[in-house]
Design an enzyme around this catalytic site. Structure first.
Site, short mmCIF file in Angstrom:
data_model
loop_
_atom_site.label_atom_id
_atom_site.label_comp_id
_atom_site.label_asym_id
_atom_site.label_seq_id
_atom_site.Cartn_x
_atom_site.Cartn_y
_atom_site.Cartn_z
N GLU A 57 14.27 -11.16 60.96
CA GLU A 57 15.66 -11.02 61.36
C GLU A 57 16.55 -12.11 60.75
O GLU A 57 17.65 -11.82 60.28
CB GLU A 57 15.80 -11.08 62.89
CG GLU A 57 15.00 -10.03 63.63
CD GLU A 57 13.64 -10.51 64.12
OE1 GLU A 57 13.26 -10.14 65.24
OE2 GLU A 57 12.96 -11.26 63.38
N CYS A 85 12.78 -12.61 69.27
CA CYS A 85 12.55 -13.83 70.05
C CYS A 85 13.90 -14.46 70.40
O CYS A 85 14.95 -14.02 69.90
CB CYS A 85 11.68 -14.80 69.24
SG CYS A 85 12.55 -15.49 67.80
N CYS A 88 15.98 -15.46 67.22
CA CYS A 88 16.54 -14.33 66.50
C CYS A 88 17.62 -13.62 67.32
O CYS A 88 18.65 -13.22 66.78
CB CYS A 88 15.44 -13.36 66.09
SG CYS A 88 14.31 -14.08 64.87
#
Length: 152
Positions: A57, A85, A88
């Protein structure tokens, strides 16, 4: 976006994830789309680049920003095989991404539905539209197989 478009672009993200697995990276792949057009594709490259922030990402945000000539990705949709996560998810908010589509949830680090909901937190200055579970089984099985092979 139509469901067929979501499947088409998630398939592209899965292809990136398979490439990551071949390279010994955790198999997460992603693509960025604007107005139905694929702008860029990338995959996890943390081992390759020796960079903890080299998640698919983050790399795509940088890549598409360079392509579009700016950091605001307001008209873009990100397709990623694993729930982002916290790092990101935060970057997606800061990039003003329009929509996020992810495959498998991440019970250990997911920051969209599993542990947190950073991208739709009303206290932040921007929120994303989210579609989760697109091609969930295919995305999850790729990850499970990768880690199964690592253990043996």
């Amino acid at each position: 976006m139509k469901k067929t478009d979501d499947l088409k672009f998630m398939t592209e993200a899965l292809n990136q994830a398979k490439e990551a697995a071949k390279a010994g990276e955790v198999p997460v792949g992603a693509v960025m789309v604007r107005n139905g057009e694929l702008l860029a594709a990338n995959r996890n490259r943390r081992e390759e680049l020796k960079d903890a922030s080299a998640n698919a990402e983050i790399l795509l945000i940088r890549q598409v920003g360079a392509i579009l000539g700016g950091w605001r990705l307001e008209a873009c949709t990100l397709y990623v095989t694993l729930e982002p996560c916290p790092m990101c998810a935060g970057a997606l908010v800061l990039a003003r991404l329009h929509r996020l589509v992810f495959g498998a949830p991440d019970s250990k680090a997911g920051a969209v539905v599993s542990l947190y909901d950073i991208v739709r937190d009303k206290r932040l200055n921007h929120n994303l539209k989210v579609s989760g579970g697109v091609m969930r089984e295919e995305c999850a099985s790729l990850l499970k197989e990768f880690f199964r092979q690592r253990r043996y």
